[in-house]
Scaffold this active site. Structure first.
Site, PDB file in Angstrom:
ATOM      1  N   ASP A  82      29.279  43.156  94.896  1.00  0.00           N
ATOM      2  CA  ASP A  82      29.613  42.092  93.943  1.00  0.00           C
ATOM      3  C   ASP A  82      30.785  41.272  94.510  1.00  0.00           C
ATOM      4  OD1 ASP A  82      29.546  40.705  91.508  1.00  0.00           O
ATOM      5  OD2 ASP A  82      30.935  42.098  90.534  1.00  0.00           O
ATOM      6  N   HIS A  83      30.666  39.971  94.497  1.00  0.00           N
ATOM      7  CA  HIS A  83      31.727  39.059  94.972  1.00  0.00           C
ATOM      8  C   HIS A  83      32.193  39.382  96.395  1.00  0.00           C
ATOM      9  CE1 HIS A  83      32.182  36.856  91.255  1.00  0.00           C
ATOM     10  NE2 HIS A  83      32.086  38.005  90.612  1.00  0.00           N
ATOM     11  N   SER A 212      29.931  39.615  79.752  1.00  0.00           N
ATOM     12  CA  SER A 212      30.195  40.645  78.740  1.00  0.00           C
ATOM     13  C   SER A 212      30.357  40.006  77.365  1.00  0.00           C
ATOM     14  CB  SER A 212      31.450  41.445  79.101  1.00  0.00           C
ATOM     15  OG  SER A 212      31.129  42.452  80.044  1.00  0.00           O
ATOM     16  N   ASN A 252      25.448  39.979  84.929  1.00  0.00           N
ATOM     17  CA  ASN A 252      26.524  40.891  85.348  1.00  0.00           C
ATOM     18  C   ASN A 252      27.411  41.283  84.177  1.00  0.00           C
ATOM     19  OD1 ASN A 252      25.589  40.244  87.876  1.00  0.00           O
ATOM     20  ND2 ASN A 252      27.580  39.679  88.707  1.00  0.00           N
ATOM     21  N   ASP A 254      30.664  44.037  83.356  1.00  0.00           N
ATOM     22  CA  ASP A 254      31.648  45.021  83.792  1.00  0.00           C
ATOM     23  C   ASP A 254      32.619  45.312  82.652  1.00  0.00           C
ATOM     24  OD1 ASP A 254      33.539  46.529  85.059  1.00  0.00           O
ATOM     25  OD2 ASP A 254      34.053  45.091  86.604  1.00  0.00           O
TER      26      ASP A 254
HETATM   27  P1  13P Z   1      32.451  40.495  82.786  1.00  0.00           P
HETATM   28  O1  13P Z   1      33.920  40.506  83.093  1.00  0.00           O
HETATM   29  O2  13P Z   1      32.125  39.485  81.739  1.00  0.00           O
HETATM   30  O3  13P Z   1      31.934  41.845  82.460  1.00  0.00           O
HETATM   31  O4  13P Z   1      31.698  40.002  84.116  1.00  0.00           O
HETATM   32  C1  13P Z   1      31.506  40.879  85.194  1.00  0.00           C
HETATM   33  C2  13P Z   1      31.006  40.188  86.414  1.00  0.00           C
HETATM   34  O5  13P Z   1      30.626  39.043  86.432  1.00  0.00           O
HETATM   35  C3  13P Z   1      30.971  40.983  87.647  1.00  0.00           C
HETATM   36  O6  13P Z   1      30.596  40.219  88.743  1.00  0.00           O
HETATM   37  O1  G3H Z   2      33.663  40.050  88.648  1.00  0.00           O
HETATM   38  C1  G3H Z   2      34.493  40.922  88.899  1.00  0.00           C
HETATM   39  C2  G3H Z   2      34.244  42.316  88.496  1.00  0.00           C
HETATM   40  O2  G3H Z   2      34.471  42.519  87.134  1.00  0.00           O
HETATM   41  C3  G3H Z   2      34.984  43.280  89.381  1.00  0.00           C
HETATM   42  O3  G3H Z   2      36.313  43.449  89.067  1.00  0.00           O
HETATM   43  O4  G3H Z   2      37.619  43.565  91.226  1.00  0.00           O
HETATM   44  O5  G3H Z   2      38.463  44.669  89.151  1.00  0.00           O
HETATM   45  O6  G3H Z   2      36.494  45.589  90.387  1.00  0.00           O
HETATM   46  P1  G3H Z   2      37.274  44.366  90.009  1.00  0.00           P
HETATM   47 ZN    ZN Z   3      31.320  38.210  88.707  1.00  0.00          ZN
END
Ligand code: 13P
Ligand code: G3H
Ligand code: ZN
Length: 308
Positions: A82-83, A212, A252, A254
């Site tokens: 992710d990212h 979310s 997505n 988290d």
């Molecule tokens: P939320 O912070 O809305 O759960 O998004 C998570 C996300 O986009 C992870 O890439």
């Molecule tokens: O989009 C970002 C995710 O919620 C990941 O967050 O870098 O704290 O793991 P994190």
């Molecule tokens: Zn994201």
């Protein structure tokens, strides 16, 4: 069970008018909670980890843990970076065994985003790995990338971007936002932009980040048992379900898992002050994650019974 890519999942999701949940994890309990939730609903699912989550857990530990849990629980799963910030980060994940990666060049200008994405696509495709990119900027904090304002995705640029990079899916900015504090006012998603992108790129899978819903019950439970989370606000569930019935094939989430897990652990420890077996309170966190995933599959994604 080998890790799978998202290709087939997205094709079925697009045709079926639903989306696949992509849930962030960094530990065993989160992983098991997500997979048990997907298994209970017979749903396809994507496990994803950010750069900082991978640093926390270790790339090889993550890959082996996901493979073993997918075997034991009996769910096919894609493991996604992710990212991803760079080609180097992508290479590290592909070499460790991830089946899908994101290269996030959304903070670069268009040409640099095209260049870095194309470089990642060429590398990843040569290794049988699929690639997600991002165009447009979400307000809020993205893993070590932050932005105060949305820059909505331009549909013409989206089409050009996909054609020039050969990317497999594209994250777009239509008003979602990362984290627990998404809006000061009311949530608004730009469905007109999504429709235009869908019309210009028919059949192409779109991704929504920052999706979310920020369940107020989880926030209230955190606060009731010693937490201090003020002003948290997410995306209304009906907006997300509408997006998943359109070209959005991956959503997505988290923050909702973090809130649910923290609420359950806080409650468990407050109600069982003599308990110090981590399996008890982490188990409560894991069960809370499973419940969130099951409700996302039903209410947000529409992906129940999508697993073969
Ligand atoms: P939320 O912070 O809305 O759960 O998004 C998570 C996300 O986009 C992870 O890439
Ligand atoms: O989009 C970002 C995710 O919620 C990941 O967050 O870098 O704290 O793991 P994190
Ligand atoms: Zn994201």
């Amino acid at each position: 069970m080998a890790l799978i890519t998202t290709k087939e999942m997205f094709k079925k999701a697009y045709e079926g008018g639903y989306a696949i949940g992509a849930f962030n994890i960094s530990d065993l309990e989160q992983l098991q909670g997500v997979l048990e939730g997907a298994k209970a609903k017979n749903s396809s699912v994507i496990i994803q980890a950010s750069k900082s989550a991978i640093e926390y857990a270790g790339p090889h530990t993550l890959v082996e843990m996901v493979k073993a849990a997918s075997d034991e629980i009996g769910v096919d799963v894609a493991l996604h970076l992710d990212h991803g910030p760079s080609l180097e980060a992508v290479k590290m994940c592909v070499e460790a065994g991830f089946s899908s990666v994101m290269i996030d060049g959304s903070h670069y200008d268009f040409e640099e985003n095209v260049r870095i994405t194309k470089e990642v696509v060429d590398y990843a495709h040569a290794h049988g790995v699929v690639v997600e990119a991002e165009l447009g900027v979400l307000a809020g904090v993205e893993d070590e990338v932050s932005s105060d304002v949305h820059k909505y995705t331009d549909p013409d640029e989206a089409k050009e971007f996909v054609e020039r990079t050969g990317v497999d899916s594209l994250a777009i900015a239509i008003g979602t936002s990362h984290g627990a504090f998404k809006f000061k006012g009311e949530a608004e998603l730009k469905f007109d932009i999504l429709e235009e992108i869908q019309a210009k790129l028919p059949g192409f899978p779109i991704v929504l980040h920052g999706a979310s819903a920020v369940d107020q019950n989880s926030v209230a439970t955190c606060n009731e048992f010693g937490g201090n989370i003020a002003g948290a606000k997410g995306i209304p569930v009906d907006m997300l379900r509408k997006a998943s019935s359109m070209a959005v094939c991956k959503i997505n989430m988290d923050t909702d898992l973090r809130l649910a897990m923290t609420a359950a652990i806080r409650k468990y420890l407050a109600e069982n002050p003599a308990q110090f077996d981590p399996r008890k309170y982490l188990g409560a966190g894991r069960a809370a994650i499973q419940a969130v995933v099951e409700s996302k599959i039903e209410d947000v994604l529409g992906s129940a019974n999508s697993a073969k």
